[in-house]
Design a protein around this motif. Structure first.
Motif, PDB file in Angstrom:
ATOM      1  N   HIS A  44       2.670  59.278  24.214  1.00  0.00           N
ATOM      2  CA  HIS A  44       4.156  58.876  23.974  1.00  0.00           C
ATOM      3  C   HIS A  44       4.677  58.533  25.576  1.00  0.00           C
ATOM      4  CE1 HIS A  44       7.751  58.124  22.280  1.00  0.00           C
ATOM      5  NE2 HIS A  44       8.466  59.253  23.101  1.00  0.00           N
ATOM      6  N   VAL A  45       5.369  57.544  25.496  1.00  0.00           N
ATOM      7  CA  VAL A  45       6.234  57.376  26.683  1.00  0.00           C
ATOM      8  C   VAL A  45       7.748  56.807  26.086  1.00  0.00           C
ATOM      9  CG1 VAL A  45       6.731  55.828  28.867  1.00  0.00           C
ATOM     10  CG2 VAL A  45       4.444  56.913  28.326  1.00  0.00           C
ATOM     11  N   ALA A  46       8.847  57.514  26.356  1.00  0.00           N
ATOM     12  CA  ALA A  46      10.112  56.705  25.829  1.00  0.00           C
ATOM     13  C   ALA A  46      10.271  55.358  26.245  1.00  0.00           C
ATOM     14  CB  ALA A  46      11.091  57.732  26.141  1.00  0.00           C
ATOM     15  N   GLY A  47      10.690  54.601  25.234  1.00  0.00           N
ATOM     16  CA  GLY A  47      10.885  52.956  25.511  1.00  0.00           C
ATOM     17  C   GLY A  47       9.563  52.161  25.898  1.00  0.00           C
ATOM     18  N   ALA A  48       8.561  52.592  25.573  1.00  0.00           N
ATOM     19  CA  ALA A  48       7.253  51.884  25.728  1.00  0.00           C
ATOM     20  C   ALA A  48       6.963  50.684  25.007  1.00  0.00           C
ATOM     21  CB  ALA A  48       5.732  52.937  25.467  1.00  0.00           C
ATOM     22  N   LEU A  49       6.673  49.632  25.472  1.00  0.00           N
ATOM     23  CA  LEU A  49       6.532  48.311  24.874  1.00  0.00           C
ATOM     24  C   LEU A  49       4.984  48.338  24.151  1.00  0.00           C
ATOM     25  CD1 LEU A  49       8.199  45.613  27.254  1.00  0.00           C
ATOM     26  CD2 LEU A  49       9.148  46.921  25.006  1.00  0.00           C
ATOM     27  N   ASP A  50       5.029  47.591  22.946  1.00  0.00           N
ATOM     28  CA  ASP A  50       3.744  47.254  22.541  1.00  0.00           C
ATOM     29  C   ASP A  50       2.991  46.404  23.493  1.00  0.00           C
ATOM     30  OD1 ASP A  50       4.196  49.223  20.442  1.00  0.00           O
ATOM     31  OD2 ASP A  50       5.053  47.144  19.004  1.00  0.00           O
ATOM     32  N   SER A  51       1.706  46.186  23.273  1.00  0.00           N
ATOM     33  CA  SER A  51       0.861  45.670  24.323  1.00  0.00           C
ATOM     34  C   SER A  51       0.043  44.203  23.284  1.00  0.00           C
ATOM     35  CB  SER A  51      -0.421  46.189  24.726  1.00  0.00           C
ATOM     36  OG  SER A  51      -0.022  47.151  25.284  1.00  0.00           O
ATOM     37  N   VAL A  52      -0.203  43.066  24.184  1.00  0.00           N
ATOM     38  CA  VAL A  52      -1.021  42.070  23.561  1.00  0.00           C
ATOM     39  C   VAL A  52      -2.232  41.806  24.442  1.00  0.00           C
ATOM     40  CG1 VAL A  52      -1.143  39.622  22.910  1.00  0.00           C
ATOM     41  CG2 VAL A  52       1.242  41.089  22.931  1.00  0.00           C
ATOM     42  N   VAL A  53      -3.281  41.747  23.871  1.00  0.00           N
ATOM     43  CA  VAL A  53      -4.714  41.875  24.633  1.00  0.00           C
ATOM     44  C   VAL A  53      -5.376  40.507  24.312  1.00  0.00           C
ATOM     45  CG1 VAL A  53      -4.829  44.494  24.751  1.00  0.00           C
ATOM     46  CG2 VAL A  53      -6.012  43.193  22.978  1.00  0.00           C
ATOM     47  N   ARG A  54      -6.299  40.195  25.087  1.00  0.00           N
ATOM     48  CA  ARG A  54      -7.038  38.898  25.158  1.00  0.00           C
ATOM     49  C   ARG A  54      -8.412  39.511  25.485  1.00  0.00           C
ATOM     50  NH1 ARG A  54      -9.673  35.161  28.136  1.00  0.00           N
ATOM     51  NH2 ARG A  54      -9.388  33.000  27.417  1.00  0.00           N
ATOM     52  N   ILE A  55      -9.328  39.381  24.641  1.00  0.00           N
ATOM     53  CA  ILE A  55     -10.701  39.712  24.895  1.00  0.00           C
ATOM     54  C   ILE A  55     -11.648  38.543  25.152  1.00  0.00           C
ATOM     55  CG2 ILE A  55     -12.824  41.317  24.319  1.00  0.00           C
ATOM     56  CD1 ILE A  55     -10.482  42.811  22.436  1.00  0.00           C
ATOM     57  N   ASP A  56     -12.267  38.214  26.054  1.00  0.00           N
ATOM     58  CA  ASP A  56     -13.283  37.321  26.439  1.00  0.00           C
ATOM     59  C   ASP A  56     -14.661  37.717  25.737  1.00  0.00           C
ATOM     60  OD1 ASP A  56     -15.062  35.270  27.279  1.00  0.00           O
ATOM     61  OD2 ASP A  56     -14.050  35.021  29.241  1.00  0.00           O
ATOM     62  N   LEU A  57     -15.007  37.588  24.837  1.00  0.00           N
ATOM     63  CA  LEU A  57     -15.963  37.959  24.032  1.00  0.00           C
ATOM     64  C   LEU A  57     -17.363  37.697  24.624  1.00  0.00           C
ATOM     65  CD1 LEU A  57     -15.168  37.002  20.355  1.00  0.00           C
ATOM     66  CD2 LEU A  57     -14.994  39.307  21.360  1.00  0.00           C
ATOM     67  N   GLU A  58     -17.374  36.667  25.343  1.00  0.00           N
ATOM     68  CA  GLU A  58     -18.695  36.308  26.282  1.00  0.00           C
ATOM     69  C   GLU A  58     -18.863  37.354  27.439  1.00  0.00           C
ATOM     70  OE1 GLU A  58     -19.457  31.664  26.071  1.00  0.00           O
ATOM     71  OE2 GLU A  58     -17.663  31.957  26.838  1.00  0.00           O
ATOM     72  N   ARG A  59     -17.841  37.793  27.814  1.00  0.00           N
ATOM     73  CA  ARG A  59     -18.120  38.701  29.167  1.00  0.00           C
ATOM     74  C   ARG A  59     -18.013  40.068  28.567  1.00  0.00           C
ATOM     75  NH1 ARG A  59     -13.657  37.460  33.599  1.00  0.00           N
ATOM     76  NH2 ARG A  59     -15.410  38.547  34.708  1.00  0.00           N
ATOM     77  N   LEU A  60     -18.263  40.615  27.352  1.00  0.00           N
ATOM     78  CA  LEU A  60     -18.468  41.904  26.791  1.00  0.00           C
ATOM     79  C   LEU A  60     -19.917  42.086  26.937  1.00  0.00           C
ATOM     80  CD1 LEU A  60     -16.464  42.492  23.541  1.00  0.00           C
ATOM     81  CD2 LEU A  60     -16.224  43.597  25.741  1.00  0.00           C
ATOM     82  N   PRO A  61     -20.380  43.419  27.442  1.00  0.00           N
ATOM     83  CA  PRO A  61     -21.689  43.611  27.681  1.00  0.00           C
ATOM     84  C   PRO A  61     -22.286  44.126  26.375  1.00  0.00           C
ATOM     85  CG  PRO A  61     -20.370  45.485  28.588  1.00  0.00           C
ATOM     86  CD  PRO A  61     -19.306  44.132  28.063  1.00  0.00           C
ATOM     87  N   LEU A  62     -22.639  43.125  25.398  1.00  0.00           N
ATOM     88  CA  LEU A  62     -23.063  43.311  23.860  1.00  0.00           C
ATOM     89  C   LEU A  62     -24.518  43.419  23.909  1.00  0.00           C
ATOM     90  CD1 LEU A  62     -20.561  41.544  21.954  1.00  0.00           C
ATOM     91  CD2 LEU A  62     -20.386  43.975  22.233  1.00  0.00           C
TER      92      LEU A  62
END
Length: 380
Positions: free
Chosen positions: A362-380
């Motif tokens: 917890h951090v007081a006043g912290a903002l929520d995040s938006v993430v973008r995941i490049d699925l081709e770059r994941l080591p699946l």
């Protein structure tokens, strides 16, 4: 010959084991270093909820409600779909939670959950067009809540769920901006939504004896129910499942249901109604997205609940062929809503910051995040 009860039980267990796919031991969760090349993250939104992608604009829309207090505004954050920098912020008179984008008409539909309203905006210009009041005013104050929105762009229909005890579904004529049908008693906690435009069938998921309702788009009538069979008595206390979110494989005629009660992904064959698979996901299982381009399913889990308040969550990548876990992507603190990019190679997600002061991150006043995941770059 009469089979003894012990052997009968063993036989049934063996049949069940054959009916559901066996999973190999899943891989260890990915490390931050493994995920980093595929991840873009911006801590940019106060009170982030649903996200949708508008590829023709090169943007994503994020619904946000910083405060639950009555009378406070909601927001739509418009972000670049590549690096996630903020293009603009639009203030709305009502708190914003749900989103759906009609690409044909260029309209953005906003679920004002606590006000029971479906808002309508011009997607390109960001100007409000109107609103349709769906939820009735309740005796104790407030309105019936809306939740998920699914669209039929060709027919001009919006289907909106309400996670109520009786289960309400609204069908809106999006060409006339009027309410066409109100469907009562659609099931317990009708929360999740999925739509098959080819068949003209809307699916709403929740809990209760019959967890999934099937609605005809033209008549607005319930034509069928799909059930696990695990809940035999009505009432919330007896419900074994809560399919909080739902997605559909139209070509393969499968439903993917995120079960918040069992912390599982359930897969249903639509024609037979049978459960094809159950895959463990995580504490606080929430959203689910099917990706036909990669034959993968993504499930977000918050990693925390009442019994485990200090945890953090992630996204599970599941093989849509054998339902095995391909990867776990830790995304502290609490991943929320998911949206797939148009080409199926990018996944967007909102991630909630922990608001409980006792949470280790917890951090007081912290903002929520938006993430973008490049699925081709994941080591699946």
């Amino acid at each position: 010959m009469k089979i003894p009860n012990t052997y009968r039980t063993l036989a049934i267990c063996a049949l069940l084991a054959l009916a559901l796919p066996a999973h190999a031991e899943e891989p260890a969760p990915m490390t931050a270093a493994q995920i980093a090349p595929a991840l873009t993250r911006q801590d940019i939104v106060a009170g982030a909820y649903e996200v949708v992608h508008a590829p023709e604009l090169g943007q994503i829309f994020v619904a946000a409600t910083p405060s639950f207090e009555p009378g406070t505004p909601g927001y739509i954050h418009v972000l670049d779909d590549g690096d996630l920098h903020q293009v603009r912020q639009i203030q709305l008179p009502r708190r914003a939670f749900g989103l759906a984008l009609d690409r044909t008409a260029g309209r953005l539909y906003v679920g004002h959950t606590l006000d029971g309203t479906l808002g309508i905006m011009d997607a390109r210009g960001g100007l409000p067009i109107g609103a349709v009041q769906l939820g009735r005013e309740e005796a104790e104050g407030g309105f019936e809540h809306t939740r998920m929105i699914a669209l039929d762009e060709e027919r001009g229909r919006a289907f909106v769920t309400s996670p109520s005890q009786t289960g309400v579904i609204w069908v809106v004529d999006t060409k006339a901006d009027t309410l066409l049908h109100r469907i009562d008693d659609a099931g317990l906690w009708t929360a999740g939504a999925a739509y098959d435009a080819k068949a003209g069938l809307f699916y709403a998921s929740g809990g209760g004896v019959d967890e999934i309702s099937v609605i005809d788009a033209e008549t607005g009538r319930s034509v069928r129910r799909i059930a696990t069979g695990d809940t035999t008595e009505a009432g919330g206390d007896n419900s074994q499942h809560f399919f909080v979110n739902l997605d559909i494989d139209v070509e393969g005629q499968r439903l993917f249901a995120a079960d918040a009660n069992k912390q599982m992904l359930y897969v249903f064959d639509i024609e037979s109604g049978k459960v094809l698979a159950q895959t463990p996901t995580g504490i606080g299982t929430l959203d689910v997205v099917f990706n036909g381009a990669r034959q993968e399913v993504y499930v977000s889990y918050r990693g925390a609940d009442r019994e485990n308040p200090d945890g953090t969550g992630g996204i599970v990548v599941i093989d849509a062929a054998d339902y095995a876990v391909k990867a776990r992507l830790p995304l502290p603190a609490h991943p929320n809503s998911l949206a797939l990019g148009q080409d199926g190679q990018v996944l967007y997600a909102t991630v909630k910051a922990p608001h409980e002061e006792t949470h280790p991150e917890h951090v007081a006043g912290a903002l929520d995040s938006v993430v973008r995941i490049d699925l081709e770059r994941l080591p699946l």
